[in-house]
Design a protein around this motif. Structure first.
Motif, PDB file in Angstrom:
ATOM      1  N   TYR A 293       0.819  -1.210   0.000  1.00  0.00           N
ATOM      2  CA  TYR A 293       0.000   0.000   0.000  1.00  0.00           C
ATOM      3  C   TYR A 293       0.857   1.265   0.000  1.00  0.00           C
ATOM      4  O   TYR A 293       2.002   1.254   0.465  1.00  0.00           O
ATOM      5  N   ASP A 294       0.284   2.357  -0.502  1.00  0.00           N
ATOM      6  CA  ASP A 294       0.954   3.642  -0.430  1.00  0.00           C
ATOM      7  C   ASP A 294       1.088   4.043   1.039  1.00  0.00           C
ATOM      8  O   ASP A 294       0.353   3.537   1.899  1.00  0.00           O
TER       9      ASP A 294
ATOM     10  N   GLU B 111       7.059   9.140   6.871  1.00  0.00           N
ATOM     11  CA  GLU B 111       7.535   9.606   5.567  1.00  0.00           C
ATOM     12  C   GLU B 111       8.861  10.350   5.681  1.00  0.00           C
ATOM     13  O   GLU B 111       9.735  10.221   4.808  1.00  0.00           O
TER      14      GLU B 111
ATOM     15  N   SER C  78       6.300   3.681  -8.716  1.00  0.00           N
ATOM     16  CA  SER C  78       6.109   3.345  -7.306  1.00  0.00           C
ATOM     17  C   SER C  78       4.916   4.065  -6.697  1.00  0.00           C
ATOM     18  O   SER C  78       4.545   5.157  -7.127  1.00  0.00           O
ATOM     19  N   ASN C  79       4.344   3.420  -5.665  1.00  0.00           N
ATOM     20  CA  ASN C  79       3.189   3.976  -4.956  1.00  0.00           C
ATOM     21  C   ASN C  79       3.628   4.971  -3.882  1.00  0.00           C
ATOM     22  O   ASN C  79       3.121   4.951  -2.762  1.00  0.00           O
ATOM     23  N   ASN C  80       4.586   5.825  -4.206  1.00  0.00           N
ATOM     24  CA  ASN C  80       5.078   6.855  -3.307  1.00  0.00           C
ATOM     25  C   ASN C  80       5.125   8.180  -4.059  1.00  0.00           C
ATOM     26  O   ASN C  80       5.045   8.216  -5.284  1.00  0.00           O
TER      27      ASN C  80
ATOM     28  N   ASN D  17       3.020   8.334  -7.254  1.00  0.00           N
ATOM     29  CA  ASN D  17       1.561   8.295  -7.173  1.00  0.00           C
ATOM     30  C   ASN D  17       0.914   9.674  -7.090  1.00  0.00           C
ATOM     31  O   ASN D  17      -0.300   9.783  -6.918  1.00  0.00           O
ATOM     32  N   ASP D  18       1.712  10.736  -7.226  1.00  0.00           N
ATOM     33  CA  ASP D  18       1.172  12.088  -7.205  1.00  0.00           C
ATOM     34  C   ASP D  18       1.399  12.799  -8.537  1.00  0.00           C
ATOM     35  O   ASP D  18       1.266  14.016  -8.632  1.00  0.00           O
TER      36      ASP D  18
ATOM     37  N   LYS E 179      -4.177   4.733  -8.803  1.00  0.00           N
ATOM     38  CA  LYS E 179      -3.116   3.924  -8.217  1.00  0.00           C
ATOM     39  C   LYS E 179      -3.257   2.451  -8.625  1.00  0.00           C
ATOM     40  O   LYS E 179      -4.305   2.007  -9.074  1.00  0.00           O
TER      41      LYS E 179
END
Length: 248
Positions: free
Chosen positions: A71-72, A105, A137-139, A163-164, A174
């Motif tokens: 998960y993010d 983070e 990546s989910n970041n 993801n942004d 996502k």
């Protein structure tokens, strides 16, 4: 396998043992659990963060951390907070969860993660073959870039997709949606079917499959071989890691 496609009639070796379709033009890499060992980091850090915030001991089973690893960060910390609610019987204030997320983070941004075994050799061989490479990546994009720079591998990639990342004024959906892998292929100027995706999770593999790429599943992150094998959208190949022979 049912996801095998005609363009895979011929295969070639990458780094001595890993097979990819002969027509591969790009490699698309997830980051956590694929490029870097951040699972160990999460297993060590998360109990400490919650214990400090709550002023009482909090522990998480390694199996729980592993199950949430894909998960993010926001969803990851939120789900750990839900687990704490079950342990304590009372909910955490949203502001407290956000403070834990911010601390998590911040520590990730300044960590130097170990590269997973076999990665430097594989990245170097891919460059020698003229393959384009990107991290998907989910970041947040800036966080991915900072982590890659700290690990000394940022210069090896032609693109970073977080993801942004807004596209035409909209943030892409996502994983397990295919948006990020489709966009990565577009940025690198290759057809999705000519890309190989490296993932360590069911949702990541599903994203790659739905994008139309050839997907390699790795057991170096949050998912077991059996979970990948029984997934509705399972990878084309599964490897224990980047140094060992293919399982399936």
């Amino acid at each position: 396998m049912e996801h095998e496609k005609p363009f895979q009639a011929g295969m070639k070796l990458l780094s001595g043992h890993l097979t990819i379709p002969a027509g591969t033009a790009a490699l698309l890499w997830d980051m956590d659990g694929v490029l870097i060992d951040s699972l160990t980091f999460d297993q060590k850090l998360c109990g400490t963060l919650f214990s400090t915030a709550l002023g009482e001991p909090v522990t998480f089973a390694p199996t729980l951390i592993r199950s949430l690893f894909a998960y993010d960060p926001q969803s990851f910390i939120a789900k750990l907070a839900e687990a704490v609610v079950v342990q304590r019987g009372t909910a955490l204030p949203p502001a407290q969860v956000q403070a834990i997320l911010a601390d998590y983070e911040e520590k990730r941004r300044h960590a130097v993660f170990p590269l997973l075994p076999g990665l430097p050799e594989l990245l170097a061989h891919a460059r020698a073959l003229g393959l384009k490479q990107a991290v998907v990546s989910n970041n947040a994009t800036a966080d991915i870039t900072q982590i890659l720079q700290a690990c000394g591998i940022a210069a090896l990639f032609d693109g970073v997709i977080g993801n942004d990342l807004p596209v035409d004024g909209k943030v892409l959906r996502k994983k397990p949606e295919p948006d990020y892998y489709l966009h990565a292929a577009h940025l690198l100027g290759v057809a999705p079917r000519d890309a190989v995706v490296f993932e360590d999770s069911v949702i990541g593999c599903a994203a790659g499959i739905q994008a139309g790429a050839h997907v390699v599943g790795l057991l170096t992150g949050g998912t077991t071989a059996e979970q990948l094998r029984v997934a509705p959208l399972r990878p084309h190949q599964i490897y224990p890691d980047l140094t060992q022979a293919r399982l399936t």
